[in-house]
Design a protein around this motif. Sequence first.
Motif, mmCIF file in Angstrom:
data_model
loop_
_atom_site.group_PDB
_atom_site.id
_atom_site.type_symbol
_atom_site.label_atom_id
_atom_site.label_comp_id
_atom_site.label_asym_id
_atom_site.label_seq_id
_atom_site.Cartn_x
_atom_site.Cartn_y
_atom_site.Cartn_z
ATOM 1 N N LYS A 50 -2.429 -6.479 -0.795
ATOM 2 C CA LYS A 50 -2.979 -7.673 0.462
ATOM 3 C C LYS A 50 -2.456 -7.287 0.934
ATOM 4 N N ALA A 51 -1.218 -6.225 0.917
ATOM 5 C CA ALA A 51 -0.734 -5.669 1.984
ATOM 6 C C ALA A 51 -1.885 -4.896 2.800
ATOM 7 N N ARG A 52 -2.583 -3.593 2.018
ATOM 8 C CA ARG A 52 -3.389 -2.545 2.333
ATOM 9 C C ARG A 52 -4.474 -2.997 2.529
ATOM 10 N N CYS A 53 -5.106 -4.605 1.916
ATOM 11 C CA CYS A 53 -6.202 -4.552 3.165
ATOM 12 C C CYS A 53 -6.382 -5.462 3.616
ATOM 13 N N ARG A 54 -5.172 -6.234 3.782
ATOM 14 C CA ARG A 54 -5.394 -7.480 5.235
ATOM 15 C C ARG A 54 -5.403 -6.818 6.796
ATOM 16 N N LEU A 55 -6.173 -5.892 6.811
ATOM 17 C CA LEU A 55 -6.765 -5.213 7.819
ATOM 18 C C LEU A 55 -8.806 -4.689 7.775
ATOM 19 N N SER A 56 -9.060 -4.865 6.150
ATOM 20 C CA SER A 56 -9.767 -5.493 5.637
ATOM 21 C C SER A 56 -11.129 -5.907 6.447
ATOM 22 N N SER A 57 -12.437 -5.457 6.308
ATOM 23 C CA SER A 57 -13.463 -6.171 6.716
ATOM 24 C C SER A 57 -14.721 -7.340 5.232
ATOM 25 N N ARG A 58 -13.854 -6.633 4.332
ATOM 26 C CA ARG A 58 -14.324 -7.180 2.867
ATOM 27 C C ARG A 58 -12.945 -7.422 2.347
ATOM 28 N N PRO A 59 -12.427 -7.978 2.523
ATOM 29 C CA PRO A 59 -10.596 -8.419 1.891
ATOM 30 C C PRO A 59 -11.410 -8.390 0.358
ATOM 31 N N HIS A 60 -11.969 -9.127 -0.268
ATOM 32 C CA HIS A 60 -11.501 -9.125 -1.579
ATOM 33 C C HIS A 60 -12.565 -8.110 -2.408
ATOM 34 N N LEU A 61 -13.235 -7.222 -1.518
ATOM 35 C CA LEU A 61 -13.822 -5.672 -2.176
ATOM 36 C C LEU A 61 -12.432 -4.930 -1.959
ATOM 37 N N CYS A 62 -11.525 -4.641 -1.765
ATOM 38 C CA CYS A 62 -10.875 -4.074 -0.789
ATOM 39 C C CYS A 62 -9.173 -4.438 -2.102
ATOM 40 N N LYS A 63 -8.887 -6.035 -2.527
ATOM 41 C CA LYS A 63 -8.752 -5.880 -3.419
ATOM 42 C C LYS A 63 -8.671 -5.139 -4.228
ATOM 43 N N ARG A 64 -9.914 -5.713 -5.081
ATOM 44 C CA ARG A 64 -10.692 -5.557 -5.980
ATOM 45 C C ARG A 64 -10.456 -3.536 -6.758
ATOM 46 N N ALA A 65 -10.793 -2.815 -5.981
ATOM 47 C CA ALA A 65 -10.468 -1.887 -5.725
ATOM 48 C C ALA A 65 -9.266 -1.645 -5.465
ATOM 49 N N CYS A 66 -8.499 -1.804 -4.856
ATOM 50 C CA CYS A 66 -6.947 -1.106 -4.686
ATOM 51 C C CYS A 66 -6.493 -1.900 -6.069
ATOM 52 N N GLY A 67 -6.518 -3.097 -6.323
ATOM 53 C CA GLY A 67 -5.467 -3.713 -8.080
ATOM 54 C C GLY A 67 -5.894 -2.559 -8.730
ATOM 55 N N THR A 68 -7.198 -1.779 -8.831
ATOM 56 C CA THR A 68 -7.619 -1.619 -10.294
ATOM 57 C C THR A 68 -7.227 -0.085 -9.572
ATOM 58 N N CYS A 69 -7.242 0.609 -8.808
ATOM 59 C CA CYS A 69 -6.256 2.196 -8.371
ATOM 60 C C CYS A 69 -4.918 2.289 -8.645
ATOM 61 N N CYS A 70 -4.610 0.865 -8.356
ATOM 62 C CA CYS A 70 -3.033 0.395 -8.710
ATOM 63 C C CYS A 70 -2.832 -0.063 -9.756
ATOM 64 N N SER A 71 -3.321 -0.565 -10.695
ATOM 65 C CA SER A 71 -3.127 -0.567 -11.974
ATOM 66 C C SER A 71 -3.043 0.608 -13.063
ATOM 67 N N ARG A 72 -4.102 1.842 -12.533
ATOM 68 C CA ARG A 72 -4.053 3.096 -12.648
ATOM 69 C C ARG A 72 -2.631 4.102 -12.243
ATOM 70 N N CYS A 73 -2.511 3.845 -11.600
ATOM 71 C CA CYS A 73 -1.394 4.447 -10.771
ATOM 72 C C CYS A 73 -0.234 4.699 -11.047
ATOM 73 N N ASN A 74 0.299 3.083 -10.721
ATOM 74 C CA ASN A 74 1.088 2.446 -10.468
ATOM 75 C C ASN A 74 2.310 2.042 -9.134
ATOM 76 N N CYS A 75 0.594 2.946 -7.700
ATOM 77 C CA CYS A 75 1.673 3.082 -6.695
ATOM 78 C C CYS A 75 0.206 2.568 -5.763
ATOM 79 N N VAL A 76 0.749 2.482 -4.157
ATOM 80 C CA VAL A 76 -0.162 2.226 -3.521
ATOM 81 C C VAL A 76 -0.100 3.218 -2.004
#
Length: 100
Positions: free
Chosen positions: A47-73
């Motif tokens: 949510k913090a990473r994607c707060r300024l994104s022009s496509r926040p839902h897409l950003c949060k979904r991609a970020c969530g996938t990456c975060c769950s794999r890497c355990n960091c953002v």
Amino acid sequence: MAISKLLIASLLLSLLVLHLVQADQMVPTDGQKGHGSPKIDCGAACKARCRLSSRPHLCKRACGTCCSRCNCVPPCTAGNYEVCPCYASLTTHGGRRKCP
């Protein structure tokens, strides 16, 4: 002589038990990556990473996938990939960076 053998055996047994306890603490749980590091709150981090994104839902979904794999953002809204090399290394099938 028997006492010294008993002392050495108990010392070795103690070291073995200590090693097993330390190894048990290093095992990841709940799908965590890394060596026993605590699982981060991916929802809040993305949510913090994607707060300024022009496509926040897409950003949060991609970020969530990456975060769950890497355990960091990475911190902030863009860049800072050096903080989380795993996050930076994930790519799409087209070779583009997967994580926002």
